[in-house]
Scaffold this motif. Sequence first.
Motif, short mmCIF file in Angstrom:
data_model
loop_
_atom_site.label_atom_id
_atom_site.label_comp_id
_atom_site.label_asym_id
_atom_site.label_seq_id
_atom_site.Cartn_x
_atom_site.Cartn_y
_atom_site.Cartn_z
N TRP A 195 0.78 -1.34 -0.02
CA TRP A 195 0.22 -0.08 0.08
C TRP A 195 0.76 1.22 0.02
O TRP A 195 0.63 2.08 -0.87
CB TRP A 195 -0.93 0.03 1.15
N MET A 196 1.92 1.20 0.66
CA MET A 196 2.82 2.17 0.89
C MET A 196 3.27 2.73 -0.53
O MET A 196 3.54 3.78 -1.01
CB MET A 196 3.91 2.28 1.86
N VAL A 197 3.87 1.71 -1.24
CA VAL A 197 4.36 2.12 -2.49
C VAL A 197 3.57 2.39 -3.35
O VAL A 197 3.54 3.54 -4.22
CB VAL A 197 5.17 0.58 -3.17
N ALA A 198 2.14 1.68 -3.46
CA ALA A 198 1.09 1.97 -4.22
C ALA A 198 0.61 3.57 -4.24
O ALA A 198 0.17 4.23 -5.12
CB ALA A 198 -0.08 1.09 -4.37
N SER A 199 0.66 4.01 -3.02
CA SER A 199 0.33 5.26 -2.56
C SER A 199 0.87 6.41 -3.30
O SER A 199 0.50 7.43 -3.50
CB SER A 199 0.14 5.69 -1.11
N ARG A 200 2.27 6.03 -3.55
CA ARG A 200 3.24 6.97 -4.23
C ARG A 200 2.53 7.34 -5.34
O ARG A 200 2.72 8.65 -5.96
CB ARG A 200 4.57 6.62 -4.07
N PHE A 201 2.25 6.14 -6.18
CA PHE A 201 1.81 6.24 -7.55
C PHE A 201 0.28 6.82 -7.66
O PHE A 201 0.09 7.65 -8.51
CB PHE A 201 1.73 4.98 -8.18
N ILE A 202 -0.27 6.85 -6.73
CA ILE A 202 -1.66 7.43 -6.68
C ILE A 202 -1.45 9.07 -6.55
O ILE A 202 -2.08 9.77 -7.05
CB ILE A 202 -2.64 6.82 -5.37
N ASN A 203 -0.67 9.41 -5.66
CA ASN A 203 -0.14 10.90 -5.69
C ASN A 203 0.40 11.48 -6.87
O ASN A 203 0.31 12.68 -7.03
CB ASN A 203 0.74 11.00 -4.16
N LEU A 204 0.92 10.44 -7.49
CA LEU A 204 1.77 10.89 -8.70
C LEU A 204 0.49 11.41 -9.99
O LEU A 204 1.01 12.06 -10.86
CB LEU A 204 2.75 9.98 -9.14
N ASP A 205 -0.54 10.82 -9.93
CA ASP A 205 -1.47 10.81 -11.08
C ASP A 205 -1.82 12.28 -11.04
O ASP A 205 -2.61 12.92 -10.26
CB ASP A 205 -2.85 10.10 -10.79
N PRO A 206 -1.47 13.11 -12.19
CA PRO A 206 -1.87 14.23 -12.51
C PRO A 206 -3.50 14.61 -13.18
O PRO A 206 -4.25 15.48 -13.12
CB PRO A 206 -1.06 14.77 -13.67
N MET A 207 -4.00 13.29 -13.61
CA MET A 207 -5.22 13.52 -14.09
C MET A 207 -6.45 13.87 -13.22
O MET A 207 -7.39 14.39 -13.69
CB MET A 207 -5.62 12.25 -14.86
N ALA A 208 -6.34 13.13 -12.08
CA ALA A 208 -7.20 13.47 -11.07
C ALA A 208 -7.39 15.10 -10.65
O ALA A 208 -8.53 15.71 -10.53
CB ALA A 208 -7.29 12.79 -9.74
N ARG A 209 -6.03 15.98 -10.66
CA ARG A 209 -6.23 17.20 -10.47
C ARG A 209 -6.81 18.05 -11.80
O ARG A 209 -7.66 18.94 -11.59
CB ARG A 209 -4.87 17.81 -10.31
N LEU A 210 -6.69 17.59 -12.96
CA LEU A 210 -7.02 18.11 -14.24
C LEU A 210 -8.41 17.90 -14.23
O LEU A 210 -9.20 18.79 -14.83
CB LEU A 210 -6.54 17.64 -15.41
N LEU A 211 -9.06 16.91 -13.71
CA LEU A 211 -10.68 16.63 -14.01
C LEU A 211 -11.35 17.10 -12.77
O LEU A 211 -12.71 16.69 -12.94
CB LEU A 211 -10.94 15.10 -14.29
N ILE A 212 -10.90 17.84 -11.75
CA ILE A 212 -11.67 18.28 -10.76
C ILE A 212 -12.80 19.21 -11.33
O ILE A 212 -12.44 19.94 -12.24
CB ILE A 212 -10.81 19.26 -9.79
N ASN A 213 -14.07 19.07 -10.83
CA ASN A 213 -14.99 19.84 -11.33
C ASN A 213 -15.54 19.48 -12.58
O ASN A 213 -16.15 20.19 -13.40
CB ASN A 213 -14.99 21.49 -11.28
N THR A 214 -15.21 18.39 -13.02
CA THR A 214 -15.91 17.73 -14.38
C THR A 214 -16.43 16.58 -14.09
O THR A 214 -16.35 15.64 -13.03
CB THR A 214 -14.61 17.74 -15.42
#
Length: 208
Positions: free
Chosen positions: A176-195
């Motif tokens: 989980w600790m390793v996977a969470s790093r990649f979850i935080n790396l994802d830029p698409m969630a920030r781009l798709l906010i309010n859509t």
Amino acid sequence: PYQIQGGCMVFDRIVIGISCSVGANALVLLSAEMREGSALLPLSLLGETKLLPRHTIWQGSPAKFQGPSNIDADAFEAIAQRYRAGCHFWLVVLPVTFLTFAWMFAISTGSIIPMVIVGERLYASHGAIVTIAFLPAGLLMVALALGLLSLITKWIIIGRLRRGSYPVYGAYFLRWMVASRFINLDPMARLLINTSYLGRWLQMWGRD
């Protein structure tokens, strides 16, 4: 830590053992040592070179002995074992964390390099105006590629998060600790906010 004394800056260490307690606004001076399970109550002053024995309570300015602490030997040994296990755990976590960030750097670089190559070719064949016009689309493609690579890596490492209780030093926690790093790396969630697409993107990550 340090303190100014007699016109000089004095550097020395302060030793605070396992399961010690330092109350609010309490002050511990240089060279003081608190042994395992000792407690310094709020608004107390622990003087220089002062040593607090194990499992004792101290209060006042200067601090004075108040009595034994409530932590018995068995409880302290359990705390010490968890501490030692944590030290051994980090011997594993640090290399894994290094490899994780190395892979994160690799996929980030792998997402950016194609855009740079395409940009250079556009600049060479069509000039600066077309290259600048391409830049927003190129950044969007980089974000999408980085998001997809992070998504795939997360599913490979841990899959869908399972409800349950897992040991802090266990294999599932490490995954989980390793996977969470990649979850935080994802830029698409920030781009798709309010859509309207944000919910679908999060579902791809495993959100119910």
